[in-house]
Design a protein around this motif. Structure first.
Motif, PDB file in Angstrom:
ATOM      1  N   PRO A  53       0.036 -12.647  20.986  1.00 17.17           N
ATOM      2  CA  PRO A  53      -0.583 -13.786  20.294  1.00 17.17           C
ATOM      3  C   PRO A  53      -1.910 -13.437  19.619  1.00 17.17           C
ATOM      4  O   PRO A  53      -2.331 -14.105  18.681  1.00 17.17           O
ATOM      5  N   PHE A  54      -2.563 -12.381  20.069  1.00 12.08           N
ATOM      6  CA  PHE A  54      -3.833 -11.969  19.482  1.00 12.08           C
ATOM      7  C   PHE A  54      -3.659 -11.553  18.015  1.00 12.08           C
ATOM      8  O   PHE A  54      -4.556 -11.734  17.197  1.00 12.08           O
ATOM      9  N   PHE A  55      -2.480 -11.030  17.661  1.00 11.91           N
ATOM     10  CA  PHE A  55      -2.225 -10.549  16.309  1.00 11.91           C
ATOM     11  C   PHE A  55      -1.539 -11.592  15.430  1.00 11.91           C
ATOM     12  O   PHE A  55      -1.161 -11.298  14.307  1.00 11.91           O
ATOM     13  N   GLU A  56      -1.380 -12.808  15.928  1.00 15.98           N
ATOM     14  CA  GLU A  56      -0.694 -13.855  15.172  1.00 15.98           C
ATOM     15  C   GLU A  56      -1.412 -14.152  13.852  1.00 15.98           C
ATOM     16  O   GLU A  56      -0.782 -14.324  12.812  1.00 15.98           O
ATOM     17  N   LYS A  57      -2.742 -14.173  13.874  1.00 13.04           N
ATOM     18  CA  LYS A  57      -3.522 -14.457  12.666  1.00 13.04           C
ATOM     19  C   LYS A  57      -3.281 -13.378  11.603  1.00 13.04           C
ATOM     20  O   LYS A  57      -3.170 -13.679  10.418  1.00 13.04           O
ATOM     21  N   ILE A  58      -3.163 -12.129  12.027  1.00 15.02           N
ATOM     22  CA  ILE A  58      -2.920 -11.034  11.074  1.00 15.02           C
ATOM     23  C   ILE A  58      -1.568 -11.223  10.393  1.00 15.02           C
ATOM     24  O   ILE A  58      -1.444 -11.060   9.173  1.00 15.02           O
ATOM     25  N   PHE A  59      -0.554 -11.601  11.158  1.00 17.15           N
ATOM     26  CA  PHE A  59       0.769 -11.793  10.570  1.00 17.15           C
ATOM     27  C   PHE A  59       0.811 -13.029   9.667  1.00 17.15           C
ATOM     28  O   PHE A  59       1.535 -13.045   8.675  1.00 17.15           O
ATOM     29  N   LEU A  60       0.014 -14.033   9.974  1.00 15.36           N
ATOM     30  CA  LEU A  60      -0.080 -15.188   9.078  1.00 15.36           C
ATOM     31  C   LEU A  60      -0.731 -14.791   7.761  1.00 15.36           C
ATOM     32  O   LEU A  60      -0.301 -15.218   6.690  1.00 15.36           O
ATOM     33  N   LEU A  61      -1.769 -13.958   7.830  1.00 16.49           N
ATOM     34  CA  LEU A  61      -2.421 -13.487   6.609  1.00 16.49           C
ATOM     35  C   LEU A  61      -1.491 -12.589   5.794  1.00 16.49           C
ATOM     36  O   LEU A  61      -1.481 -12.648   4.560  1.00 16.49           O
ATOM     37  N   LEU A  62      -0.698 -11.778   6.469  1.00 18.12           N
ATOM     38  CA  LEU A  62       0.272 -10.939   5.761  1.00 18.12           C
ATOM     39  C   LEU A  62       1.317 -11.794   5.048  1.00 18.12           C
ATOM     40  O   LEU A  62       1.742 -11.473   3.941  1.00 18.12           O
ATOM     41  N   ALA A  63       1.727 -12.874   5.678  1.00 16.34           N
ATOM     42  CA  ALA A  63       2.739 -13.754   5.079  1.00 16.34           C
ATOM     43  C   ALA A  63       2.177 -14.488   3.863  1.00 16.34           C
ATOM     44  O   ALA A  63       2.908 -14.795   2.924  1.00 16.34           O
ATOM     45  N   GLU A  64       0.872 -14.760   3.861  1.00 17.23           N
ATOM     46  CA  GLU A  64       0.252 -15.464   2.740  1.00 17.23           C
ATOM     47  C   GLU A  64       0.026 -14.557   1.535  1.00 17.23           C
ATOM     48  O   GLU A  64       0.032 -15.021   0.406  1.00 17.23           O
ATOM     49  N   SER A  65      -0.194 -13.282   1.755  1.00 14.08           N
ATOM     50  CA  SER A  65      -0.461 -12.345   0.674  1.00 14.08           C
ATOM     51  C   SER A  65       0.855 -11.860   0.075  1.00 14.08           C
ATOM     52  O   SER A  65       1.711 -11.316   0.776  1.00 14.08           O
ATOM     53  N   SER A  66       1.004 -12.039  -1.224  1.00 16.02           N
ATOM     54  CA  SER A  66       2.264 -11.643  -1.857  1.00 16.02           C
ATOM     55  C   SER A  66       2.444 -10.124  -1.841  1.00 16.02           C
ATOM     56  O   SER A  66       3.540  -9.628  -1.607  1.00 16.02           O
ATOM     57  N   TYR A  67       1.373  -9.368  -2.073  1.00 13.31           N
ATOM     58  CA  TYR A  67       1.486  -7.910  -2.070  1.00 13.31           C
ATOM     59  C   TYR A  67       1.773  -7.377  -0.666  1.00 13.31           C
ATOM     60  O   TYR A  67       2.642  -6.531  -0.479  1.00 13.31           O
ATOM     61  N   ALA A  68       1.035  -7.875   0.301  1.00 11.68           N
ATOM     62  CA  ALA A  68       1.238  -7.407   1.682  1.00 11.68           C
ATOM     63  C   ALA A  68       2.627  -7.797   2.179  1.00 11.68           C
ATOM     64  O   ALA A  68       3.269  -7.029   2.892  1.00 11.68           O
ATOM     65  N   LYS A  69       3.082  -8.962   1.784  1.00 17.16           N
ATOM     66  CA  LYS A  69       4.410  -9.410   2.197  1.00 17.16           C
ATOM     67  C   LYS A  69       5.493  -8.489   1.645  1.00 17.16           C
ATOM     68  O   LYS A  69       6.424  -8.101   2.354  1.00 17.16           O
ATOM     69  N   ILE A  70       5.361  -8.109   0.382  1.00 12.91           N
ATOM     70  CA  ILE A  70       6.336  -7.197  -0.235  1.00 12.91           C
ATOM     71  C   ILE A  70       6.291  -5.838   0.457  1.00 12.91           C
ATOM     72  O   ILE A  70       7.333  -5.259   0.785  1.00 12.91           O
ATOM     73  N   LEU A  71       5.087  -5.325   0.696  1.00 13.28           N
ATOM     74  CA  LEU A  71       4.960  -4.023   1.344  1.00 13.28           C
ATOM     75  C   LEU A  71       5.513  -4.054   2.765  1.00 13.28           C
ATOM     76  O   LEU A  71       6.085  -3.079   3.239  1.00 13.28           O
ATOM     77  N   TYR A  72       5.341  -5.174   3.456  1.00 13.77           N
ATOM     78  CA  TYR A  72       5.839  -5.279   4.830  1.00 13.77           C
ATOM     79  C   TYR A  72       7.359  -5.436   4.857  1.00 13.77           C
ATOM     80  O   TYR A  72       8.034  -4.826   5.664  1.00 13.77           O
ATOM     81  N   GLU A  73       7.886  -6.270   3.955  1.00 16.98           N
ATOM     82  CA  GLU A  73       9.326  -6.524   3.947  1.00 16.98           C
ATOM     83  C   GLU A  73      10.119  -5.310   3.465  1.00 16.98           C
ATOM     84  O   GLU A  73      11.252  -5.106   3.886  1.00 16.98           O
ATOM     85  N   TYR A  74       9.552  -4.520   2.568  1.00 15.83           N
ATOM     86  CA  TYR A  74      10.249  -3.345   2.037  1.00 15.83           C
ATOM     87  C   TYR A  74       9.678  -2.060   2.631  1.00 15.83           C
ATOM     88  O   TYR A  74       9.521  -1.067   1.929  1.00 15.83           O
ATOM     89  N   ASN A  75       9.390  -2.097   3.909  1.00 15.80           N
ATOM     90  CA  ASN A  75       8.873  -0.932   4.620  1.00 15.80           C
ATOM     91  C   ASN A  75      10.057  -0.073   5.056  1.00 15.80           C
ATOM     92  O   ASN A  75      10.627  -0.254   6.122  1.00 15.80           O
ATOM     93  N   PHE A  76      10.433   0.864   4.193  1.00 15.83           N
ATOM     94  CA  PHE A  76      11.597   1.708   4.471  1.00 15.83           C
ATOM     95  C   PHE A  76      11.339   2.646   5.638  1.00 15.83           C
ATOM     96  O   PHE A  76      12.275   3.026   6.344  1.00 15.83           O
TER      97      PHE A  76
END
Length: 86
Positions: A53-76
């Motif tokens: 739960p400590f990292f929940e805020k980081i994952f929320l911020l990643l979901a809000e950022s379009s660039y970070a979201k793309i980089l996370y979702e397409y992490n081959f």
């Protein structure tokens, strides 16, 4: 002394216009790939703490950022590592 002569000759060749341009292009591409791999490795480390739960805020911020979201979702790299274990 011999090594110094070889370095001077290679330095002279590297200043030729065509080789200098190619060196710049490959340097840019290497830097781009290196940076992408560093980001993907950071995301792999974050993935290990996804349930914490400590990292929940980081994952929320990643979901809000379009660039970070793309980089996370397409992490081959992450998909490859997960394929090794699952």
């Amino acid at each position: 002394i011999g090594l110094r002569i070889i370095i001077e000759i290679l330095d002279l060749f590297s200043k030729l216009p065509i080789l200098n341009s190619i060196n710049g292009i490959f340097g840019f591409l290497f830097g781009l790939v290196s940076g992408l791999l560093q980001i993907w490795i950071a995301f792999i480390i974050l993935f290990l703490f996804q349930a914490n739960p400590f990292f929940e805020k980081i994952f929320l911020l990643l979901a809000e950022s379009s660039y970070a979201k793309i980089l996370y979702e397409y992490n081959f790299l992450l998909k490859w590592v997960l394929g090794l274990f699952f």
